[in-house]
Write a protein that holds these residues in place. Structure first.
Motif, PDB file in Angstrom:
ATOM      1  N   VAL A 159       0.845  -1.196   0.000  1.00  0.00           N
ATOM      2  CA  VAL A 159       0.000   0.000   0.000  1.00  0.00           C
ATOM      3  C   VAL A 159       0.881   1.247   0.000  1.00  0.00           C
ATOM      4  N   LEU A 160       0.576   2.162  -0.911  1.00  0.00           N
ATOM      5  CA  LEU A 160       1.161   3.498  -0.914  1.00  0.00           C
ATOM      6  C   LEU A 160       0.056   4.478  -0.543  1.00  0.00           C
ATOM      7  N   TYR A 161       0.276   5.237   0.539  1.00  0.00           N
ATOM      8  CA  TYR A 161      -0.709   6.223   0.992  1.00  0.00           C
ATOM      9  C   TYR A 161      -0.042   7.592   0.976  1.00  0.00           C
ATOM     10  N   MET A 162      -0.655   8.553   0.279  1.00  0.00           N
ATOM     11  CA  MET A 162      -0.061   9.875   0.107  1.00  0.00           C
ATOM     12  C   MET A 162      -1.000  10.968   0.602  1.00  0.00           C
ATOM     13  N   THR A 163      -0.408  12.066   1.041  1.00  0.00           N
ATOM     14  CA  THR A 163      -1.193  13.224   1.448  1.00  0.00           C
ATOM     15  C   THR A 163      -0.363  14.484   1.243  1.00  0.00           C
ATOM     16  N   GLY A 164      -1.018  15.611   1.023  1.00  0.00           N
ATOM     17  CA  GLY A 164      -0.322  16.888   0.893  1.00  0.00           C
ATOM     18  C   GLY A 164      -0.234  17.606   2.226  1.00  0.00           C
ATOM     19  N   ASP A 165       0.874  18.270   2.481  1.00  0.00           N
ATOM     20  CA  ASP A 165       1.026  18.966   3.769  1.00  0.00           C
ATOM     21  C   ASP A 165       0.285  20.298   3.798  1.00  0.00           C
ATOM     22  N   SER A 166      -0.275  20.717   2.654  1.00  0.00           N
ATOM     23  CA  SER A 166      -1.033  21.974   2.579  1.00  0.00           C
ATOM     24  C   SER A 166      -2.445  21.724   2.070  1.00  0.00           C
ATOM     25  N   ASP A 167      -2.992  20.571   2.433  1.00  0.00           N
ATOM     26  CA  ASP A 167      -4.320  20.168   1.970  1.00  0.00           C
ATOM     27  C   ASP A 167      -5.388  20.816   2.856  1.00  0.00           C
ATOM     28  N   PRO A 168      -6.212  21.736   2.307  1.00  0.00           N
ATOM     29  CA  PRO A 168      -7.229  22.390   3.138  1.00  0.00           C
ATOM     30  C   PRO A 168      -8.448  21.510   3.406  1.00  0.00           C
ATOM     31  N   ILE A 169      -8.632  20.444   2.617  1.00  0.00           N
ATOM     32  CA  ILE A 169      -9.793  19.570   2.783  1.00  0.00           C
ATOM     33  C   ILE A 169      -9.477  18.399   3.708  1.00  0.00           C
ATOM     34  N   ARG A 170      -8.260  17.866   3.613  1.00  0.00           N
ATOM     35  CA  ARG A 170      -7.811  16.785   4.493  1.00  0.00           C
ATOM     36  C   ARG A 170      -6.501  17.206   5.155  1.00  0.00           C
TER      37      ARG A 170
END
Length: 278
Positions: A159-170
């Motif tokens: 599993v690769l799980y990614m997220t943005g550090d400037s995400d206003p929604i999450r």
């Protein structure tokens, strides 16, 4: 190469999916779009259709309330058990089961099948990996920018799980009130989802490797299967594919780091995980 739309009557609604079957595909993806998206748009803007080595199934969700006219608020989504999709009557798991059945008739039996989900499609991806008919066929999952909202059970794929550090929604932190054009939510910590993944893959709490790059940080765990958590720097909720988006869109989804291509990173992860050698 074959491209076509698949249409299925499901729960009284005509459901559709975009399909591309490449002549010499290295692998195939089931691509789940975000809220207010479509399969074809996600395949295009994510850079998936530009690759000649990938076959694609990109289904479309229905509106939050498909019995009413589609509007900016009443837009496409998946019944992922998050926000306004909780207790939604549309059974998207059974729809996806059906459309994947048809997709499998077009692709070679031995081709690796990978689940890719973005935002609401990411949450739906977690649900499909637990409840879907084809959960044992997926060789890996690439998921971006949503919590694990459904039942927490064991996984046995990389599993690769990614997220943005400037995400206003999450946002990375929990307890933040977030208002979007489609729903209002109180954010949950992104690390909660990471911990669910670690438990599902029997990984230790501490990462085996942490690599800092200019535009992202990669944390790697090696449990029963490979797990990577990637924080994309100066990146919002939009799937980054090395291209900018409009200023109006950024008001909703936050900044886009054009130095990041999550699609390329996904393929590199699959190679690292040995998906193509299975």
């Amino acid at each position: 190469m074959l491209t076509k739309n698949i249409n299925i009557n499901h729960q009284g609604y005509t459901r559709s999916a975009y399909m591309k079957v490449a002549d010499n595909a290295k692998f195939a993806i089931v691509l789940l779009h975000p809220t207010a998206g479509t399969g074809r748009i996600s395949a295009s803007t994510g850079g998936w259709t530009a690759r000649e080595d990938i076959s694609i199934l990109a289904p479309d969700g229905l509106s939050f309330d498909p019995s009413s006219e589609r509007t900016t608020v009443n837009t496409t989504c998946w019944s992922s058990e998050q926000e306004s999709t909780i207790n939604r009557a549309i059974d998207d798991v059974s729809f996806l089961n059906e459309v994947i059945d048809e997709f499998l008739t077009y692709i070679p039996k031995d081709i690796p099948l990978v689940l890719v989900g973005h935002s609401n499609g990411c949450a739906m991806g977690f649900k499909l990996l637990v409840e879907g008919k084809h959960k044992d066929l997926f060789r890996a999952a690439v998921l971006y920018a949503a919590p694990w909202a459904s039942k927490k059970e064991k996984l046995n794929i990389p599993v690769l799980y990614m997220t943005g550090d400037s995400d206003p929604i999450r946002p990375l932190v929990g307890g933040v009130k977030v208002e979007t054009p489609w729903f209002t939510l109180i954010s949950t910590p992104v690390m909660d989802t990471v911990e669910y993944c670690l438990k599902a893959l029997d990984c230790n709490k501490n990462a085996d490797d942490v690599v800092e790059q200019d535009h992202f940080t990669v944390m790697t765990w090696r449990g029963r299967q490979l797990f990577e958590f990637v924080i994309l720097k100066n990146q919002g909720h939009h799937w980054p594919a090395g291209k900018d988006i409009s200023e109006k869109a950024k008001e909703v989804v936050g900044p886009v780091n054009c130095n990041i291509n999550a699609t390329t990173m996904a393929v590199e992860f699959l190679d690292k995980a040995g998906v193509f050698q299975l």
